[in-house]
Design a protein around this motif. Structure first.
Motif, PDB file in Angstrom:
ATOM      1  N   PRO A  38      24.905  32.553  39.030  1.00 21.60           N
ATOM      2  CA  PRO A  38      24.304  32.168  37.751  1.00 21.60           C
ATOM      3  C   PRO A  38      25.359  32.134  36.647  1.00 21.60           C
ATOM      4  O   PRO A  38      26.429  32.744  36.774  1.00 21.60           O
ATOM      5  CB  PRO A  38      23.275  33.267  37.492  1.00 21.60           C
TER       6      PRO A  38
ATOM      7  N   VAL B 208      21.358  30.252  29.244  1.00 23.95           N
ATOM      8  CA  VAL B 208      21.204  28.799  29.214  1.00 23.95           C
ATOM      9  C   VAL B 208      20.304  28.437  28.033  1.00 23.95           C
ATOM     10  O   VAL B 208      19.231  29.028  27.868  1.00 23.95           O
ATOM     11  CB  VAL B 208      20.571  28.294  30.528  1.00 23.95           C
TER      12      VAL B 208
ATOM     13  N   ASN C 239      19.708  32.870  35.782  1.00 22.29           N
ATOM     14  CA  ASN C 239      20.108  32.835  34.370  1.00 22.29           C
ATOM     15  C   ASN C 239      18.982  33.351  33.481  1.00 22.29           C
ATOM     16  O   ASN C 239      17.828  33.421  33.898  1.00 22.29           O
ATOM     17  CB  ASN C 239      20.401  31.388  33.942  1.00 22.29           C
TER      18      ASN C 239
ATOM     19  N   TRP D 263      20.126  39.546  30.906  1.00 27.76           N
ATOM     20  CA  TRP D 263      20.855  38.999  32.062  1.00 27.76           C
ATOM     21  C   TRP D 263      21.756  40.074  32.682  1.00 27.76           C
ATOM     22  O   TRP D 263      21.717  40.327  33.879  1.00 27.76           O
ATOM     23  CB  TRP D 263      21.696  37.796  31.605  1.00 27.76           C
TER      24      TRP D 263
ATOM     25  N   TYR E 113      22.487  24.705  37.473  1.00 27.29           N
ATOM     26  CA  TYR E 113      22.395  25.965  36.719  1.00 27.29           C
ATOM     27  C   TYR E 113      23.230  27.065  37.354  1.00 27.29           C
ATOM     28  O   TYR E 113      23.001  28.248  37.101  1.00 27.29           O
ATOM     29  CB  TYR E 113      20.924  26.407  36.594  1.00 27.29           C
ATOM     30  N   THR E 114      24.201  26.669  38.207  1.00 25.52           N
ATOM     31  CA  THR E 114      25.061  27.673  38.842  1.00 25.52           C
ATOM     32  C   THR E 114      26.512  27.229  38.789  1.00 25.52           C
ATOM     33  O   THR E 114      26.811  26.048  38.633  1.00 25.52           O
ATOM     34  CB  THR E 114      24.692  27.860  40.342  1.00 25.52           C
TER      35      THR E 114
ATOM     36  N   ARG F 243      20.354  39.126  36.437  1.00 28.44           N
ATOM     37  CA  ARG F 243      21.461  38.556  37.213  1.00 28.44           C
ATOM     38  C   ARG F 243      21.487  39.123  38.638  1.00 28.44           C
ATOM     39  O   ARG F 243      21.772  38.424  39.589  1.00 28.44           O
ATOM     40  CB  ARG F 243      22.774  38.880  36.482  1.00 28.44           C
TER      41      ARG F 243
END
Ligand code: NAP
Ligand code: MG
Length: 476
Positions: free
Chosen positions: A140, A144, A169, A55, A466-467, A60
Motif C-alpha cells: 500500500p 490516498v 491504504n 494507516w 493503489y499499490t 497497513r
C-alpha cells in the motif's frame, strides 16, 4: 430524513474549523434545503494526519482476512441502507430515483468485489538467472486522496475508495460541492460496519479552496480524480513536484458508430439513453453518432421518435428517465453550446429549449448538420445533446472518430464479426462495446486514452494502481 451535514474525520462528525457552511439546492425544485460544512486547509491537515495515523497504527498491517471481513461488512451495510443512499442522491443532484437505486447497488457490489479481491491479489515468484529466490510484493502507498464529481457521486466514491482500502491504504474522500451527502453517508456507514476511525475521512468543501492543499499535502501519496480535463491537468502538474502517483478519469466525446449491416433499429431505440441518461451528464455519453449513409434518414427518424418518448420529470418518481440538470450553471454552460449550434446553422431535429419553468430541466436535443470544426462536434458538452452525422467510408470515419483529443468510451453496431474486430482495434478509446452501450463493469478496467485520463478504475487494474510494486531478492 436525517441529513449528514458535517465533516467526517477520524470516525466522528465535526464542523469545519472555520465554521463555514455551503448551501445545497435541490435541482428539481430550485429550493435550498440544507447547509453542509465546508472544509478549509486546517481541516485538510486534520483529515490527512488522521488518515496517516490510522494507516501506520493498524490498517497497513491488518491481516488480509480481517480486511476482507470488514469490507464485506461495509458492502452488507450499504445494501441494507440502499434506499437511504438513493434518496440522498436524488435529493442533491436530481438523479431519477430508479437510477439512484441501481447506482447505490453498484457501490455495494464494488465493495463486495474488492473485499473478495484482497486474498486473490498476488505477486509473482521469478526465476532470476543468478539463482536464489525472487518474489514481488504489492504494497500500500499510505494516504490516498479521492476527488470525485457530482454526476455519479456514490458509485464513483465507492469505486475509488474500495480498491484503495482493499489494497491497504487510508482514504481522504473529497466529494463535489454539489453532491456531498452520499459520500458523507458512505463514511458514516463504513465506520458503522467496522472500518476503524481514520481509515476513511470525508471532506466536503470547495475544490478551488482546498484542492491544492489536499493534492500537495506531503503525506498524500496518491491522488485519484474523476472530473474535468482542466482540473485533471492541474492535479497532474501539482503532483509532478513530488512525483506523486495519480489516476485521472476525465472527459469524453464518445462515438456511437452504426453500420448498415447492424440491427440498426435496436441501435436507434437504445442509443438515446446512451447519451441522454443522467441528462447527458456522463463522461461516457455517446454524444457523436456516426451513421452509415444508407440508413441515415430512417435511423434519425427512429432515434428522434425514441427520444420524444423519454419520460422527463420529477426525479423522485420511479418511472422518470430524465431529471433536471445538476445546477443552473451547468444548464447555462450547455445552453451556450446550443446557441453556438444555432449560430453555425445546425439543424435541431428535436429539443433545444426548456420543458416547464421550474427546476434546471433542459430538453433532450438532437443536432444534425453539425460542422466538424464546430464546438458542439469537438468539445464535451456534458448535457443532453447529441450530434448525428452520416459516413460513407469506414477508414475516413475512423480518422474522424480518432481526431478527437478524447478517448474514453465508444459503441460499435455491426453484425459483421471481422468488421467488429477491425474497428474495435482501430478506435482509440479505453473502453468499447459492440452492439451495446455498456462502459462500466465492476470486474473490468475503466478509463481513457489521450486526454480522457491516465490509469484505470475498477477491476484488478484499480488494485494495482493503489499499490507500489516491490521486488525482493534473497540470495542462496
Ligand atoms: P471539476 O471542477 O473537475 O470537479 C470535479 C471534482 O474536482 C469536484 O470534487 C471538484 O470540487 C473538484 N475540484 C475542483 N477544483 C479543484 C482543484 N483546484 N483541485 C482539486 N479538486 C478540485 O468539474 P465541474 O466544474 O464540476 O464540471 C465542469 C466540467 O467538467 C463539466 O461540464 C464536464 O465537462 C466535466 N466533468 C466531467 C466528469 C467526468 O465524469 N469525467 C464529471 C464532472 C464534470 P468542487 O465541486 O468543490 O468544485
Ligand atoms: Mg470546476
Amino acid at each position: 430524513m436525517q441529513l449528514p451535514t458535517q465533516l467526517f474525520i477520524n470516525g466522528a462528525w465535526r464542523d469545519a474549523a472555520s465554521g463555514r457552511r455551503a448551501i445545497l439546492v435541490n435541482p428539481a425544485t430550485e429550493e435550498a434545503f440544507a447547509e453542509v460544512a465546508a472544509a478549509d486547509n486546517a481541516d485538510v491537515n486534520a483529515a490527512v494526519e488522521s488518515a496517516h495515523q490510522a494507516w501506520e497504527s493498524g490498517w497497513r498491517d491488518l491481516a488480509p482476512g480481517k480486511r476482507t471481513e470488514i469490507l464485506f461488512n461495509v458492502a452488507r451495510v450499504l445494501w441494507e441502507n440502499l434506499e437511504r443512499i438513493a434518496q440522498l442522491e436524488t435529493l442533491h443532484i436530481g438523479k431519477p430515483i430508479g437510477d439512484a437505486r441501481d447506482e447505490a447497488g453498484l457501490g455495494a457490489r464494488v465493495f463486495e468485489y474488492y473485499a473478495g479481491a484482497i486474498t486473490k491479489f498476488c505477486g509473482q515468484t521469478i526465476p532470476v538467472s543468478r539463482g536464489g529466490f525472487d518474489f514481488t510484493l504489492r504494497e500500500p502507498m499510505g494516504v490516498v486522496a479521492c476527488i470525485v464529481p457530482w454526476n455519479f457521486p456514490f458509485p464513483i466514491a465507492c469505486w475509488k475508495a474500495a480498491p484503495a482500502l482493499a489494497a491497504g491504504n487510508c482514504v481522504v474522500l473529497k466529494p463535489a460541492s454539489l453532491s456531498p451527502l452520499t459520500a458523507l453517508a458512505l463514511g458514516e456507514l463504513a465506520h458503522a460496519a467496522g472500518l476503524p476511525p481514520g481509515v476513511l475521512q470525508v471532506l466536503p468543501g470547495s475544490g478551488s479552496a482546498i484542492g491544492d492543499a489536499l493534492v500537495t499535502h506531503p503525506l498524500v501519496r496518491k491522488i485519484s480524480f474523476t472530473g474535468s480535463t482542466e482540473i485533471g491537468r492541474r492535479i497532474m502538474e501539482l503532483a509532478s513536484r513530488d512525483l506523486k502517483r495519480i489516476s485521472l478519469e476525465l472527459g469524453g466525446k464518445s462515438p456511437n458508430i452504426v453500420f448498415a449491416d447492424a440491427d440498426w433499429q435496436r441501435a436507434a431505440e437504445t442509443s438515446p439513453m446512451s447519451v441522454f441518461a443522467n441528462t447527458g451528464q456522463d463522461c461516457c455519453a455517446r454524444s457523436r453518432i456516426f451513421m452509415e449513409r444508407s440508413i441515415y434518414e430512417p435511423f434519425v427518424s427512429k432515434f428522434v421518435e425514441s427520444t420524444r418518448k423519454l419520460l422527463v420529470g420529477d426525479p423522485t418518481q420511479p418511472e422518470t428517465q430524465l431529471g433536471p440538470m445538476v445546477s443552473a450553471g451547468q444548464r447555462a454552460t450547455v445552453e451556450e453550446f446550443l446557441a453556438d449550434a444555432r449560430k453555425q446553422g445546425s439543424k435541431f431535429a428535436c429539443g433545444g429549449g426548456r420543458p416547464g419553468n421550474k427546476g434546471y430541466y433542459l430538453d433532450a436535443t438532437v443536432l444534425l448538420d453539425v460542422g466538424k470544426e464546430d464546438r458542439c462536434w469537438r468539445e464535451e458538452i456534458f448535457g443532453p445533446v447529441v450530434a448525428i452525422t452520416p459516413f460513407d467510408d469506414e477508414a475516413q470515419m475512423i480518422r474522424e472518430v480518432n481526431a478527437s483529443p478524447y478517448g474514453l468510451s465508444a459503441s460499435l453496431w455491426t453484425n459483421d464479426l471481422r468488421r467488429a474486430f477491425r474497428v474495435s482495434r482501430a478506435v482509440q478509446s479505453g473502453v468499447l462495446s459492440v452492439n451495446s452501450h455498456s462502459s462500466v463493469h465492476v470486474e473490468a478496467p475503466f478509463g481513457g486514452f489521450k486526454t480522457s485520463g491516465i490509469g484505470r478504475d475498477l477491476g484488478m487494474a484499480a488494485m494495482e494502481g493503489y499499490t507500489e510494486l516491490k521486488n525482493v531478492y534473497i540470495a542462496e
